[in-house]
Design a protein around this motif. Structure first.
Motif, PDB file in Angstrom:
ATOM      1  N   GLU A  89       0.839  -1.190   0.000  1.00 52.60           N
ATOM      2  CA  GLU A  89       0.000   0.000   0.000  1.00 52.60           C
ATOM      3  C   GLU A  89       0.879   1.246   0.000  1.00 52.60           C
ATOM      4  O   GLU A  89       2.027   1.207   0.437  1.00 52.60           O
ATOM      5  N   ALA A  90       0.314   2.337  -0.517  1.00 54.57           N
ATOM      6  CA  ALA A  90       0.995   3.631  -0.504  1.00 54.57           C
ATOM      7  C   ALA A  90       0.231   4.557   0.415  1.00 54.57           C
ATOM      8  O   ALA A  90      -0.975   4.407   0.605  1.00 54.57           O
ATOM      9  N   MET A  91       0.971   5.498   1.005  1.00 56.54           N
ATOM     10  CA  MET A  91       0.346   6.390   1.977  1.00 56.54           C
ATOM     11  C   MET A  91       0.917   7.792   1.821  1.00 56.54           C
ATOM     12  O   MET A  91       2.114   7.968   1.580  1.00 56.54           O
ATOM     13  N   CYS A  92       0.055   8.783   1.959  1.00 54.65           N
ATOM     14  CA  CYS A  92       0.500  10.175   1.890  1.00 54.65           C
ATOM     15  C   CYS A  92       0.995  10.605   3.264  1.00 54.65           C
ATOM     16  O   CYS A  92       0.303  10.431   4.262  1.00 54.65           O
ATOM     17  N   LEU A  93       2.210  11.152   3.305  1.00 57.96           N
ATOM     18  CA  LEU A  93       2.783  11.583   4.580  1.00 57.96           C
ATOM     19  C   LEU A  93       2.120  12.857   5.089  1.00 57.96           C
ATOM     20  O   LEU A  93       2.267  13.204   6.262  1.00 57.96           O
ATOM     21  N   ASP A  94       1.395  13.554   4.196  1.00 55.38           N
ATOM     22  CA  ASP A  94       0.766  14.814   4.605  1.00 55.38           C
ATOM     23  C   ASP A  94      -0.675  14.625   5.060  1.00 55.38           C
ATOM     24  O   ASP A  94      -1.036  14.999   6.162  1.00 55.38           O
ATOM     25  N   CYS A  95      -1.521  14.015   4.192  1.00 50.04           N
ATOM     26  CA  CYS A  95      -2.943  13.916   4.557  1.00 50.04           C
ATOM     27  C   CYS A  95      -3.320  12.524   5.058  1.00 50.04           C
ATOM     28  O   CYS A  95      -4.438  12.319   5.523  1.00 50.04           O
ATOM     29  N   GLY A  96      -2.401  11.556   4.957  1.00 49.98           N
ATOM     30  CA  GLY A  96      -2.683  10.220   5.487  1.00 49.98           C
ATOM     31  C   GLY A  96      -3.492   9.345   4.552  1.00 49.98           C
ATOM     32  O   GLY A  96      -3.833   8.210   4.892  1.00 49.98           O
ATOM     33  N   ASP A  97      -3.829   9.848   3.367  1.00 49.68           N
ATOM     34  CA  ASP A  97      -4.597   9.052   2.415  1.00 49.68           C
ATOM     35  C   ASP A  97      -3.813   7.782   2.067  1.00 49.68           C
ATOM     36  O   ASP A  97      -2.595   7.810   1.917  1.00 49.68           O
ATOM     37  N   ARG A  98      -4.540   6.676   1.971  1.00 45.89           N
ATOM     38  CA  ARG A  98      -3.872   5.388   1.822  1.00 45.89           C
ATOM     39  C   ARG A  98      -4.598   4.535   0.793  1.00 45.89           C
ATOM     40  O   ARG A  98      -5.822   4.570   0.714  1.00 45.89           O
ATOM     41  N   GLY A  99      -3.849   3.799  -0.007  1.00 44.59           N
ATOM     42  CA  GLY A  99      -4.480   2.952  -1.019  1.00 44.59           C
ATOM     43  C   GLY A  99      -3.499   1.936  -1.541  1.00 44.59           C
ATOM     44  O   GLY A  99      -2.346   1.900  -1.123  1.00 44.59           O
ATOM     45  N   PRO A 100      -3.949   1.083  -2.458  1.00 43.99           N
ATOM     46  CA  PRO A 100      -3.068   0.055  -3.004  1.00 43.99           C
ATOM     47  C   PRO A 100      -1.862   0.652  -3.731  1.00 43.99           C
ATOM     48  O   PRO A 100      -1.938   1.753  -4.284  1.00 43.99           O
ATOM     49  N   MET A 101      -0.759  -0.061  -3.726  1.00 40.73           N
ATOM     50  CA  MET A 101       0.473   0.422  -4.347  1.00 40.73           C
ATOM     51  C   MET A 101       0.428   0.341  -5.872  1.00 40.73           C
ATOM     52  O   MET A 101       1.056   1.151  -6.564  1.00 40.73           O
ATOM     53  N   GLU A 102      -0.305  -0.626  -6.397  1.00 40.80           N
ATOM     54  CA  GLU A 102      -0.231  -0.905  -7.837  1.00 40.80           C
ATOM     55  C   GLU A 102      -0.498   0.323  -8.727  1.00 40.80           C
ATOM     56  O   GLU A 102       0.265   0.571  -9.664  1.00 40.80           O
ATOM     57  N   PRO A 103      -1.541   1.126  -8.436  1.00 42.76           N
ATOM     58  CA  PRO A 103      -1.764   2.310  -9.277  1.00 42.76           C
ATOM     59  C   PRO A 103      -0.584   3.287  -9.236  1.00 42.76           C
ATOM     60  O   PRO A 103      -0.325   3.976 -10.232  1.00 42.76           O
ATOM     61  N   VAL A 104       0.121   3.344  -8.112  1.00 39.12           N
ATOM     62  CA  VAL A 104       1.279   4.247  -8.022  1.00 39.12           C
ATOM     63  C   VAL A 104       2.426   3.689  -8.866  1.00 39.12           C
ATOM     64  O   VAL A 104       3.128   4.432  -9.555  1.00 39.12           O
ATOM     65  N   LEU A 105       2.594   2.368  -8.834  1.00 40.79           N
ATOM     66  CA  LEU A 105       3.625   1.751  -9.676  1.00 40.79           C
ATOM     67  C   LEU A 105       3.311   1.999 -11.148  1.00 40.79           C
ATOM     68  O   LEU A 105       4.211   2.228 -11.965  1.00 40.79           O
ATOM     69  N   ASP A 106       2.017   1.973 -11.493  1.00 47.07           N
ATOM     70  CA  ASP A 106       1.616   2.258 -12.882  1.00 47.07           C
ATOM     71  C   ASP A 106       2.022   3.675 -13.283  1.00 47.07           C
ATOM     72  O   ASP A 106       2.455   3.904 -14.409  1.00 47.07           O
ATOM     73  N   ARG A 107       1.897   4.623 -12.348  1.00 47.96           N
ATOM     74  CA  ARG A 107       2.306   6.004 -12.650  1.00 47.96           C
ATOM     75  C   ARG A 107       3.812   6.070 -12.895  1.00 47.96           C
ATOM     76  O   ARG A 107       4.284   6.808 -13.766  1.00 47.96           O
ATOM     77  N   LEU A 108       4.580   5.283 -12.124  1.00 49.17           N
ATOM     78  CA  LEU A 108       6.032   5.246 -12.333  1.00 49.17           C
ATOM     79  C   LEU A 108       6.350   4.666 -13.702  1.00 49.17           C
ATOM     80  O   LEU A 108       7.180   5.199 -14.437  1.00 49.17           O
TER      81      LEU A 108
END
Ligand code: ZN
Length: 239
Positions: free
Chosen positions: A117-136
């Motif tokens: 999972e990925a998490m925002c250090l500022d607002c705490g929003d959290r979700g699966p990692m896969e969509p973030v890997l897709d952005r990379l």
């Protein structure tokens, strides 16, 4: 082992090396071979330097953990659950392989978080990692939080970050309640995870340590096993 009915399994990187995920402090460990990598994994470096984040994101994208499959060590822990002797798995690993192996996620506490999972250090929003890997993969090198533009990170506990209190409390409680603590593949040098060993022992539990290298708690263990985990763990859990 045979007489224990309420077992807490504490696992570290060593249980996943046979799944192709390198450990940190072993002879082929990530930090043994590259001490600077440990310094760069401090949260303050990550927040302060986009260049550190870019390097870390590339490392995440290339991680062998995405294609790793559980090995017979993980499956042995699943067997403990099937035997109804597993009280809790407290893992220092972020790879999610205990759940993939078939352990009930409700019985697994990930003390150091999860890379899945990925998490925002500022607002705490959290979700699966896969969509973030897709952005990379699509060309972004330092993906930000889609909600607030803040710094995004895997939902893992880096150096300088606090553990999740309720996870730690749950593991601590389980250590007090168990009749045996089985520490597997951990050098037992990272606090507070390693503190579960003396906590359990102090409450009267037997301690069994399975690790390639000596640990600071070998002296309070009823048994220390220095054999390959994926070979020895199935033997240990079979009645
Ligand atoms: Zn955010």
């Amino acid at each position: 082992m045979a007489g224990a009915g309420r077992i807490v399994v504490l696992t570290g990187a060593g249980i996943s090396t046979d799944s192709g995920i390198p450990d940190f402090r072993g002879p082929q460990g990530v930090w043994t071979k590259d001490p600077a990598a440990q310094r760069n994994s401090h949260i303050s470096e990550y927040v302060a330097h986009a260049e550190v984040r870019r390097r870390v994101w590339q490392g995440r994208l290339a991680s062998p953990a995405w294609t790793a499959v559980p090995n017979s060590g993980h499956l042995a822990v699943v067997d403990l659950e099937r035997q109804e002797r597993l009280h809790l798995v407290a893992t220092q690993n972020i790879d999610g392989l205990h759940q993939r192996a078939g352990n009930d996620p409700a019985l697994v506490v990930e003390l150091h978080g999860t890379m899945r999972e990925a998490m925002c250090l500022d607002c705490g929003d959290r979700g699966p990692m896969e969509p973030v890997l897709d952005r990379l993969r699509a060309g972004e090198d330092d993906p930000d939080c889609r909600r607030c533009g803040g710094v995004l990170k895997s939902a893992t506990i880096s150096f300088g970050q606090s553990l999740v209190m309720e996870d730690l409390a749950r593991a601590h409680r389980a250590a007090l309640e168990c009749d045996l603590l089985l520490a597997v593949g951990s050098t037992l040098t990272v606090s507070p995870a390693c503190d579960l060993v003396p906590v359990a022992a102090g409450a009267g539990a037997a301690v069994v340590i399975v690790n390639a290298q000596p640990t600071p708690y070998d002296g309070i263990a009823g048994a220390v096993v220095r054999a390959p985990i994926s070979e020895v763990l199935p033997e240990l859990v079979s009645r």
